[in-house]
Write a protein that holds these residues in place. Sequence first.
Motif, PDB file in Angstrom:
ATOM      1  N   THR A 133       9.681  13.698   5.028  1.00  0.00           N
ATOM      2  CA  THR A 133       8.957  13.973   3.785  1.00  0.00           C
ATOM      3  C   THR A 133       8.657  12.678   3.049  1.00  0.00           C
ATOM      4  OG1 THR A 133       9.948  16.163   3.559  1.00  0.00           O
ATOM      5  CG2 THR A 133       9.121  15.138   1.540  1.00  0.00           C
ATOM      6  N   ILE A 134       9.638  11.806   2.977  1.00  0.00           N
ATOM      7  CA  ILE A 134       9.450  10.529   2.292  1.00  0.00           C
ATOM      8  C   ILE A 134       8.396   9.691   3.006  1.00  0.00           C
ATOM      9  CG2 ILE A 134      10.585   8.365   1.635  1.00  0.00           C
ATOM     10  CD1 ILE A 134      13.145  10.051   1.170  1.00  0.00           C
ATOM     11  N   ARG A 135       8.433   9.673   4.332  1.00  0.00           N
ATOM     12  CA  ARG A 135       7.406   8.931   5.086  1.00  0.00           C
ATOM     13  C   ARG A 135       6.021   9.526   4.846  1.00  0.00           C
ATOM     14  NH1 ARG A 135      11.710   8.779   8.820  1.00  0.00           N
ATOM     15  NH2 ARG A 135      10.905  10.581   9.952  1.00  0.00           N
ATOM     16  N   PHE A 136       5.941  10.869   4.745  1.00  0.00           N
ATOM     17  CA  PHE A 136       4.670  11.529   4.462  1.00  0.00           C
ATOM     18  C   PHE A 136       4.137  11.085   3.103  1.00  0.00           C
ATOM     19  CE2 PHE A 136       2.346  15.086   2.503  1.00  0.00           C
ATOM     20  CZ  PHE A 136       1.276  15.160   3.382  1.00  0.00           C
ATOM     21  N   TYR A 137       4.997  11.057   2.085  1.00  0.00           N
ATOM     22  CA  TYR A 137       4.569  10.614   0.765  1.00  0.00           C
ATOM     23  C   TYR A 137       4.135   9.149   0.803  1.00  0.00           C
ATOM     24  CZ  TYR A 137       6.471  14.941  -1.195  1.00  0.00           C
ATOM     25  OH  TYR A 137       6.725  16.261  -1.495  1.00  0.00           O
ATOM     26  N   GLU A 138       4.762   8.367   1.632  1.00  0.00           N
ATOM     27  CA  GLU A 138       4.340   6.978   1.819  1.00  0.00           C
ATOM     28  C   GLU A 138       2.938   6.938   2.433  1.00  0.00           C
ATOM     29  OE1 GLU A 138       5.583   3.028   4.381  1.00  0.00           O
ATOM     30  OE2 GLU A 138       7.062   4.611   4.112  1.00  0.00           O
ATOM     31  N   ASP A 139       2.717   7.754   3.462  1.00  0.00           N
ATOM     32  CA  ASP A 139       1.393   7.821   4.100  1.00  0.00           C
ATOM     33  C   ASP A 139       0.312   8.256   3.120  1.00  0.00           C
ATOM     34  OD1 ASP A 139       2.515   7.069   6.521  1.00  0.00           O
ATOM     35  OD2 ASP A 139       2.590   9.118   7.324  1.00  0.00           O
ATOM     36  N   GLN A 140       0.695   9.076   2.139  1.00  0.00           N
ATOM     37  CA  GLN A 140      -0.251   9.573   1.141  1.00  0.00           C
ATOM     38  C   GLN A 140      -0.478   8.585  -0.001  1.00  0.00           C
ATOM     39  OE1 GLN A 140      -1.991  12.559   1.575  1.00  0.00           O
ATOM     40  NE2 GLN A 140      -1.030  12.241   3.566  1.00  0.00           N
ATOM     41  N   GLY A 141       0.198   7.432   0.054  1.00  0.00           N
ATOM     42  CA  GLY A 141       0.014   6.402  -0.964  1.00  0.00           C
ATOM     43  C   GLY A 141       0.839   6.603  -2.216  1.00  0.00           C
ATOM     44  N   LEU A 142       1.804   7.510  -2.162  1.00  0.00           N
ATOM     45  CA  LEU A 142       2.646   7.757  -3.330  1.00  0.00           C
ATOM     46  C   LEU A 142       3.806   6.777  -3.421  1.00  0.00           C
ATOM     47  CD1 LEU A 142       2.546  11.600  -2.983  1.00  0.00           C
ATOM     48  CD2 LEU A 142       1.714  10.331  -4.968  1.00  0.00           C
ATOM     49  N   LEU A 143       4.246   6.262  -2.295  1.00  0.00           N
ATOM     50  CA  LEU A 143       5.346   5.300  -2.235  1.00  0.00           C
ATOM     51  C   LEU A 143       4.891   4.080  -1.454  1.00  0.00           C
ATOM     52  CD1 LEU A 143       8.173   7.808  -1.223  1.00  0.00           C
ATOM     53  CD2 LEU A 143       7.571   7.054  -3.527  1.00  0.00           C
ATOM     54  N   ALA A 144       5.441   2.928  -1.798  1.00  0.00           N
ATOM     55  CA  ALA A 144       5.066   1.691  -1.111  1.00  0.00           C
ATOM     56  C   ALA A 144       6.299   0.811  -0.918  1.00  0.00           C
ATOM     57  CB  ALA A 144       3.991   0.956  -1.892  1.00  0.00           C
ATOM     58  N   TYR A 168      13.223   0.682  -0.414  1.00  0.00           N
ATOM     59  CA  TYR A 168      12.578   1.299  -1.562  1.00  0.00           C
ATOM     60  C   TYR A 168      13.116   0.706  -2.858  1.00  0.00           C
ATOM     61  CZ  TYR A 168      10.906   4.672   1.807  1.00  0.00           C
ATOM     62  OH  TYR A 168      10.292   5.250   2.878  1.00  0.00           O
ATOM     63  N   SER A 169      12.218   0.454  -3.786  1.00  0.00           N
ATOM     64  CA  SER A 169      12.577  -0.117  -5.090  1.00  0.00           C
ATOM     65  C   SER A 169      12.863   1.006  -6.089  1.00  0.00           C
ATOM     66  CB  SER A 169      11.417  -0.966  -5.610  1.00  0.00           C
ATOM     67  OG  SER A 169      10.305  -0.121  -5.870  1.00  0.00           O
ATOM     68  N   GLN A 170      13.287   0.599  -7.268  1.00  0.00           N
ATOM     69  CA  GLN A 170      13.488   1.562  -8.357  1.00  0.00           C
ATOM     70  C   GLN A 170      12.162   2.252  -8.685  1.00  0.00           C
ATOM     71  OE1 GLN A 170      16.400   2.499  -9.818  1.00  0.00           O
ATOM     72  NE2 GLN A 170      15.198   4.031 -10.867  1.00  0.00           N
ATOM     73  N   ARG A 171      11.075   1.506  -8.601  1.00  0.00           N
ATOM     74  CA  ARG A 171       9.735   2.074  -8.838  1.00  0.00           C
ATOM     75  C   ARG A 171       9.442   3.178  -7.831  1.00  0.00           C
ATOM     76  NH1 ARG A 171       4.742   1.151  -6.540  1.00  0.00           N
ATOM     77  NH2 ARG A 171       2.954   1.525  -7.886  1.00  0.00           N
ATOM     78  N   ASP A 172       9.755   2.933  -6.536  1.00  0.00           N
ATOM     79  CA  ASP A 172       9.547   3.953  -5.510  1.00  0.00           C
ATOM     80  C   ASP A 172      10.413   5.183  -5.787  1.00  0.00           C
ATOM     81  OD1 ASP A 172       7.665   2.615  -3.745  1.00  0.00           O
ATOM     82  OD2 ASP A 172       9.331   1.331  -3.126  1.00  0.00           O
ATOM     83  N   ARG A 173      11.655   4.947  -6.198  1.00  0.00           N
ATOM     84  CA  ARG A 173      12.565   6.054  -6.500  1.00  0.00           C
ATOM     85  C   ARG A 173      11.986   6.915  -7.625  1.00  0.00           C
ATOM     86  NH1 ARG A 173      16.022   7.491 -10.115  1.00  0.00           N
ATOM     87  NH2 ARG A 173      17.818   8.779  -9.575  1.00  0.00           N
ATOM     88  N   THR A 174      11.495   6.264  -8.675  1.00  0.00           N
ATOM     89  CA  THR A 174      10.907   6.986  -9.796  1.00  0.00           C
ATOM     90  C   THR A 174       9.663   7.749  -9.358  1.00  0.00           C
ATOM     91  OG1 THR A 174      11.771   5.365 -11.357  1.00  0.00           O
ATOM     92  CG2 THR A 174       9.914   6.714 -12.115  1.00  0.00           C
ATOM     93  N   ARG A 175       8.832   7.112  -8.545  1.00  0.00           N
ATOM     94  CA  ARG A 175       7.625   7.781  -8.056  1.00  0.00           C
ATOM     95  C   ARG A 175       7.981   8.995  -7.190  1.00  0.00           C
ATOM     96  NH1 ARG A 175       2.676   4.849  -8.561  1.00  0.00           N
ATOM     97  NH2 ARG A 175       1.866   5.901  -6.712  1.00  0.00           N
ATOM     98  N   LEU A 176       9.025   8.875  -6.377  1.00  0.00           N
ATOM     99  CA  LEU A 176       9.462  10.011  -5.563  1.00  0.00           C
ATOM    100  C   LEU A 176       9.953  11.139  -6.466  1.00  0.00           C
ATOM    101  CD1 LEU A 176      10.111  11.386  -2.892  1.00  0.00           C
ATOM    102  CD2 LEU A 176      12.291  10.149  -2.865  1.00  0.00           C
ATOM    103  N   LYS A 177      10.723  10.796  -7.474  1.00  0.00           N
ATOM    104  CA  LYS A 177      11.230  11.800  -8.418  1.00  0.00           C
ATOM    105  C   LYS A 177      10.071  12.522  -9.108  1.00  0.00           C
ATOM    106  CE  LYS A 177      14.353  12.148 -12.375  1.00  0.00           C
ATOM    107  NZ  LYS A 177      15.282  11.400 -13.233  1.00  0.00           N
ATOM    108  N   LEU A 178       9.077  11.774  -9.565  1.00  0.00           N
ATOM    109  CA  LEU A 178       7.914  12.374 -10.224  1.00  0.00           C
ATOM    110  C   LEU A 178       7.081  13.203  -9.254  1.00  0.00           C
ATOM    111  CD1 LEU A 178       6.843   9.364 -12.483  1.00  0.00           C
ATOM    112  CD2 LEU A 178       7.916  11.520 -13.223  1.00  0.00           C
ATOM    113  N   THR A 179       6.972  12.748  -8.015  1.00  0.00           N
ATOM    114  CA  THR A 179       6.234  13.499  -6.999  1.00  0.00           C
ATOM    115  C   THR A 179       6.891  14.849  -6.767  1.00  0.00           C
ATOM    116  OG1 THR A 179       5.473  11.478  -5.904  1.00  0.00           O
ATOM    117  CG2 THR A 179       5.486  13.495  -4.580  1.00  0.00           C
ATOM    118  N   LEU A 180       8.191  14.845  -6.590  1.00  0.00           N
ATOM    119  CA  LEU A 180       8.912  16.096  -6.344  1.00  0.00           C
ATOM    120  C   LEU A 180       8.838  17.026  -7.551  1.00  0.00           C
ATOM    121  CD1 LEU A 180      11.960  14.606  -4.436  1.00  0.00           C
ATOM    122  CD2 LEU A 180      10.027  15.876  -3.462  1.00  0.00           C
TER     123      LEU A 180
END
Length: 128
Positions: free
Chosen positions: A19-30, A43-55
């Motif tokens: 799921t995390i790799r999919f969100y990366e492929d979709q440009g949500l995480l970098a 993954y940085s704190q920014r990625d963690r926050t973006r994952l939290k907001l995505t979910l």
Amino acid sequence: MATYTISELAREFDVTPRTIRFYEDQGLLAPERTGTGGRQRVYSQRDRTRLKLTLRGKRLGLSLSEVRDLIDMYDSPSGTVAQLESFLAVLARHRRTLEQQLRDLNETLAEIRTHEARARSLLAEHGK
């Protein structure tokens, strides 16, 4: 600065690494890439926050496109007014969709109750 592995984030948010790799492929995480051939994701704190907001957005029923647009606004230099107005517009559209679905469900449930009552009545007429 805190960093996370894909396994740590997957465990924390109860999602699969896929799921995390999919969100990366979709440009949500970098995430940064390290190790031989850049195969390990960091993954940085920014990625963690973006994952939290995505979910959170997915739980609200937003599409990934809507989630990405909203999250990307947080990275832009614009003020929070535009972000909030956009968020309200997305929520209003989603609310209207859910309200229509609720009306449709209530109508369907009423039809089911009518058919159930009719079937019970026919059974009663046949002495069962």
